[in-house]
Scaffold this active site. Structure first.
Site, PDB file in Angstrom:
ATOM      1  N   HIS A 113     107.704 -19.029 -50.087  1.00 34.29           N
ATOM      2  CA  HIS A 113     107.706 -17.897 -51.023  1.00 34.29           C
ATOM      3  C   HIS A 113     107.200 -18.287 -52.412  1.00 34.29           C
ATOM      4  CE1 HIS A 113     111.789 -19.279 -52.376  1.00 34.29           C
ATOM      5  NE2 HIS A 113     111.387 -18.759 -53.518  1.00 34.29           N
ATOM      6  N   ASP A 144     110.595 -20.778 -44.580  1.00 32.10           N
ATOM      7  CA  ASP A 144     110.376 -20.798 -46.029  1.00 32.10           C
ATOM      8  C   ASP A 144     109.913 -22.182 -46.490  1.00 32.10           C
ATOM      9  OD1 ASP A 144     110.105 -19.749 -48.557  1.00 32.10           O
ATOM     10  OD2 ASP A 144     112.223 -19.959 -49.084  1.00 32.10           O
ATOM     11  N   SER A 153     113.566 -23.049 -56.646  1.00 34.40           N
ATOM     12  CA  SER A 153     112.978 -22.970 -55.311  1.00 34.40           C
ATOM     13  C   SER A 153     111.984 -24.097 -55.091  1.00 34.40           C
ATOM     14  CB  SER A 153     112.260 -21.636 -55.116  1.00 34.40           C
ATOM     15  OG  SER A 153     113.162 -20.578 -55.176  1.00 34.40           O
TER      16      SER A 153
END
Length: 173
Positions: A8, A38, A116
């Site tokens: 992402h 992911d 992230s």
């Protein structure tokens, strides 16, 4: 020069740049990605002597209550370390693009925008996961965080490097 991050983080990007701890930056090439995990792999052309691989742990050996440390760049604040514990294992979450991500690690270490793709480490400094997202009503660290286990990374990333995508094993009966 392979760099693992979250899918992402790079999804839809026309270019990417990797900034090292010493603020040296390199233009990155997208190698491959898996939205179901992911995970994504980028490649940078950096001198080999400047690259160091993180030591890998074993996410199957994680236990609820174990201390973990998340490194990232929350809100643009580079090289930030937060700590917490493993809150639960084998969680199933909905990824930011809608895909279901299975067997993730739930942690209470703050995971904010910018964390992230950063490493989740155990108390010996071994990689046990890749920080992914937070479940939070406010969108900030008032919630629980999630990380993709390193054993998933070790299974998926080699395929991303060799073929650019992940194809799970199938049983044809």
């Amino acid at each position: 020069g392979h760099v693992v991050t979250n899918f992402h983080v790079v999804q839809g990007a026309s270019s990417a740049r990797v900034i090292m701890h010493d603020q040296t930056s390199y233009l990155a090439t997208f190698v491959g990605g898996s939205s179901q995990h992911d995970l994504a792999v980028l490649r940078i052309d950096a001198p080999p002597e400047t690259l160091r691989q993180v030591r890998l742990g074993d996410s199957d050996r994680l236990r609820v209550g174990q201390s973990v440390y998340a490194i990232g760049n929350p809100f643009g604040l580079s090289a930030t370390l937060t700590s917490g514990i493993v809150s639960a294992l084998n969680r199933q979450i909905q990824g930011l693009d809608g895909d279901i991500i299975e067997d993730v690690i739930q942690i209470d270490a703050p995971i904010n925008p910018g964390n992230s793709g950063g490493p989740l480490l155990d108390s010996r400094g071994r990689l046990v996961g890749v920080n992914s997202q937070i479940a939070s009503p406010s969108g900030t660290s008032a919630g629980v965080g999630f990380a993709v286990p390193v054993n998933t990374v070790q299974r998926v990333v080699p395929q991303l490097i060799s073929t650019g995508e992940y194809s799970p094993a199938r049983l044809g009966i």
